[in-house]
Enzyme design. Structure first.
Site, mmCIF file in Angstrom:
data_model
loop_
_atom_site.group_PDB
_atom_site.id
_atom_site.type_symbol
_atom_site.label_atom_id
_atom_site.label_comp_id
_atom_site.label_asym_id
_atom_site.label_seq_id
_atom_site.Cartn_x
_atom_site.Cartn_y
_atom_site.Cartn_z
ATOM 1 N N ASP A 100 0.865 -1.169 0.000
ATOM 2 C CA ASP A 100 0.000 0.000 0.000
ATOM 3 C C ASP A 100 0.910 1.230 0.000
ATOM 4 O OD1 ASP A 100 -2.433 1.509 0.364
ATOM 5 O OD2 ASP A 100 -3.219 -0.232 1.438
ATOM 6 N N ASP A 201 -3.041 4.568 -2.458
ATOM 7 C CA ASP A 201 -4.115 5.116 -1.645
ATOM 8 C C ASP A 201 -4.579 6.477 -2.180
ATOM 9 O OD1 ASP A 201 -5.455 4.621 1.045
ATOM 10 O OD2 ASP A 201 -4.684 6.643 1.361
ATOM 11 N N GLU A 257 -6.226 3.646 -6.084
ATOM 12 C CA GLU A 257 -7.527 3.837 -5.448
ATOM 13 C C GLU A 257 -7.993 5.219 -5.883
ATOM 14 O OE1 GLU A 257 -9.723 4.002 -1.136
ATOM 15 O OE2 GLU A 257 -7.873 5.065 -1.507
ATOM 16 N N HIS A 333 -10.995 -3.200 3.212
ATOM 17 C CA HIS A 333 -10.998 -2.767 4.609
ATOM 18 C C HIS A 333 -11.838 -1.508 4.831
ATOM 19 C CE1 HIS A 333 -8.206 -0.290 2.555
ATOM 20 N NE2 HIS A 333 -8.114 0.520 3.588
ATOM 21 N N ASP A 334 -12.364 -0.927 3.774
ATOM 22 C CA ASP A 334 -13.214 0.268 3.902
ATOM 23 C C ASP A 334 -14.688 -0.040 3.660
ATOM 24 O OD1 ASP A 334 -10.968 1.878 4.301
ATOM 25 O OD2 ASP A 334 -10.736 2.273 2.157
HETATM 26 C C1 GLC Z 1 -8.095 5.182 1.654
HETATM 27 C C2 GLC Z 1 -7.919 3.982 2.540
HETATM 28 C C3 GLC Z 1 -8.615 4.236 3.835
HETATM 29 C C4 GLC Z 1 -7.983 5.435 4.490
HETATM 30 C C5 GLC Z 1 -7.965 6.646 3.543
HETATM 31 C C6 GLC Z 1 -7.006 7.678 4.021
HETATM 32 O O1 GLC Z 1 -9.408 5.371 1.284
HETATM 33 O O2 GLC Z 1 -8.355 2.824 1.896
HETATM 34 O O3 GLC Z 1 -8.604 3.144 4.696
HETATM 35 O O4 GLC Z 1 -8.669 5.770 5.655
HETATM 36 O O5 GLC Z 1 -7.558 6.311 2.242
HETATM 37 O O6 GLC Z 1 -5.688 7.213 3.892
#
Ligand code: GLC
Ligand code: CA
Length: 562
Positions: A100, A201, A257, A333-334
């Site tokens: 990540d 991320d 992401e 995980h979100d």
């Molecule tokens: C992304 C991650 C999440 C995190 C956010 C800030 O969306 O997947 O878990 O809280 O970024 O880093």
């Protein structure tokens, strides 16, 4: 245009959230050695790649998504030696490791930020985004993704810094070429270690609208920052630079992401010429699905209609065809657990609906991602109080909407948490029916879902009809059938409100897939006249003209043979 063949298009990825995966030393927190100890399990499942949620040094305001040192390991997770051992062991298992990469922001405890906030003329000042107050207040009305203002006043210099997430996650200033060089160096350092890729991320948020205008006010409190931080003016330029300076030198996989990404934007990020990233995650079928019926912001509990999910996914499948590569996911995980969200987690239907949802996704085009526990059909949690929660997003939302502004009742908010809270995905992995689900011999950092005595890896592995063995088969089928990887996609039965159907085509072969998303029998004429070979189904007996409750089928028909 035929897709260029590369390993990461043919791979199946498994996401590990290390804190909740496996604890090797009894301190109640999952760790790197815990992962190494379970590589045989992952090999047996058949996955090719592990995406590791952040394992870097972090004060854990957002469970590792707030990094204080990119070149060191989080103390609770182990040491750099443990990491190297895990990476080697994974490679010996023919499993690749994708890291990540959290570089939209750092922790406020990162040395760069400590310097940056120390004075206006510090050389690191411009590593972050500092603004003067507007009328004695925040520079604009943006709400952080974790509630409250996206700006924090730093008393010592009287200026505000931007944090799109928690105030312990200050946003980096990507317009500063020194910041980009630092990040590219750090990425190269990890690539030289032999890692196999990056999951980036919120990478769509690295270039901000330079005007910092107020955003539209949605919940009567703050303004929306999305339009001014997602897909900003220089994002493609910066990713091209990253590609030129780092990525192109290695045979690695990359997935961005991409909050707020549209199909048009995705075609740029993940373009087939490979000038930016390999693929992106979009959010339309997860965060976007129930908005209209939501209680407030992302918070709601209405079960989304199949037709909405289907129309979104079909649009992406056909929209990217021949232009860009896609990714496939239900869980991470979100997100809440998919069997609870789109399926039916009651004992009667849990396994059938989990298999049906897995079929719907794994027969599509794109690289599939499985989130730890999804392969055994783990379900959502039940929260009786905000004190049960760990996630900063939930706790802050509760404070803002329930405690401070009283716009949502506590009861209503907890109902939303049960349905969509990120904590649903973060309960410890359920390995067996011993204490703490075999996750730890100590006190787990977060509550174990009480259903672990029934839903666990040990039980699932030994049951040939389990969700786990169904996932194994789906993974194997993808490895054995090129059509599942590279076949073109065509929607079928788009008038149906209950059956999600489509076909794939490659070299004279057709793969027909149909999934009943309801607990009632539903009409489906697709298989009546078709011969062909059944690749997979969650039922052993079928009925003419219908799909049984939560039935899923995939039939391969070779036109060259008939
Ligand atoms: C992304 C991650 C999440 C995190 C956010 C800030 O969306 O997947 O878990 O809280 O970024 O880093
Ligand atoms: Ca541990």
């Amino acid at each position: 245009m035929a897709d260029k063949k590369v390993w990461w298009k043919e791979a199946v990825v498994y996401q590990i959230y290390p804190r909740s995966f496996a604890d090797s030393n009894g301190d109640g927190i999952g760790d790197l050695n815990g992962i190494t100890e379970h590589l045989d399990y992952l090999k047996e499942l058949g996955i090719d790649v592990i995406w590791l949620s952040p394992i870097y040094k972090s004060p854990n305001d957002d469970n590792g998504y707030d990094i204080s040192d990119y070149r060191d390991i989080m103390t609770e997770f182990g040491t750099m030696d443990d990491f190297d051992r895990m990476l080697n062991a994974a490679h010996e298992h023919n499993i690749r490791i994708v890291m990540d990469l959290v570089v939209n922001h750092t922790s406020d405890e990162h040395a760069w930020f400590v310097e940056s906030r120390s004075s206006v003329d510090n050389p690191y000042r411009d590593y972050y985004i500092w603004k003067e107050p507007r009328d004695g207040r925040e520079p604009n009305n943006w709400q952080s993704c974790f509630s409250g203002s996206a700006w924090e006043l730093d008393e010592s210099t009287g200026m505000y810094y931007l944090h799109c997430f928690s105030k312990k996650q200050p946003d980096l200033n990507w317009d500063n070429p020194k910041v980009r060089e630092e990040i590219f160096d750090m990425m190269t350092w990890w690539c030289e270690k032999g890692i196999d890729g990056f999951r980036m991320d919120v990478i769509s948020m690295i270039s901000k609208n330079p005007d910092y205008p107020d955003g539209p006010v949605r919940d009567g409190i703050y303004g929306d920052l999305g339009p001014y931080v997602c897909n900003g003016p220089h994002v493609h330029e910066y990713l091209e630079e990253m590609n030129r300076k780092v990525l192109s030198a290695y045979d690695i996989m990359t997935v961005g992401e991409a909050a707020g990404v549209t199909i048009e934007e995705a075609k740029k990020y993940a373009n087939n010429d490979g000038t930016e990233l390999g693929m992106v995650f979009h959010f339309e079928h997860t965060d976007g699905v129930v908005t209209a019926e939501n209680v407030i912001g992302k918070w709601g509990y209405a079960q989304p209609k199949m037709t909405i999910v289907r129309d979104i996914l079909n649009k992406w499948q056909t929209g990217l065809e021949g232009k860009a590569w896609g990714s496939l996911y239900w869980d991470n995980h979100d997100q809440p657990r998919v069997v609870s969200r789109f399926g039916n987690d009651s004992p009667k239907w849990r396994e059938l609906s989990a298999k049906m949802l897995a079929t719907t996704l794994h027969m599509m085009k794109g690289t599939p991602y499985i989130y730890q526990g999804e392969e055994i059909g783990m379900t959502n949690m039940h929260f009786t109080s905000v004190d049960d929660c760990d996630d900063i997003e939930e706790i802050n939302a509760y404070t803002q909407y329930v405690t401070e502004h009283g716009v949502v009742s506590a009861e209503e908010m907890l109902k939303c948490f049960d349905a969509v809270a990120r904590d649903n995905a973060r309960t410890p992995m359920q390995w067996d029916d011993s204490d703490n689900a075999g996750f730890t011999t100590g006190k787990p950092w977060f509550a174990v879902n009480p259903n672990y005595s029934k839903i666990n890896v040990k039980a699932a592995v030994s049951d040939p009809d389990s969700v786990y063995n169904y996932y194994r088969k789906l993974i194997r089928l993808r490895h054995e059938n090129e059509i599942i990887v590279y076949g073109s996609f065509r929607p079928l039965m788009t008038d149906s409100e209950t059956v999600y159907a489509y076909e794939r085509e490659l070299d004279g072969k057709i793969l027909t897939v149909a999934c009943n998303w309801t607990e009632d029998e539903q009409p489906c004429p697709l298989f009546d006249a078709k011969k062909g070979k059944e690749l997979i189904s969650n039922y052993t007996e079928h009925k003419q003209g219908v799909l049984q409750p939560y039935e899923a089928r995939a039939i391969l028909h070779d036109q060259n043979e008939s």
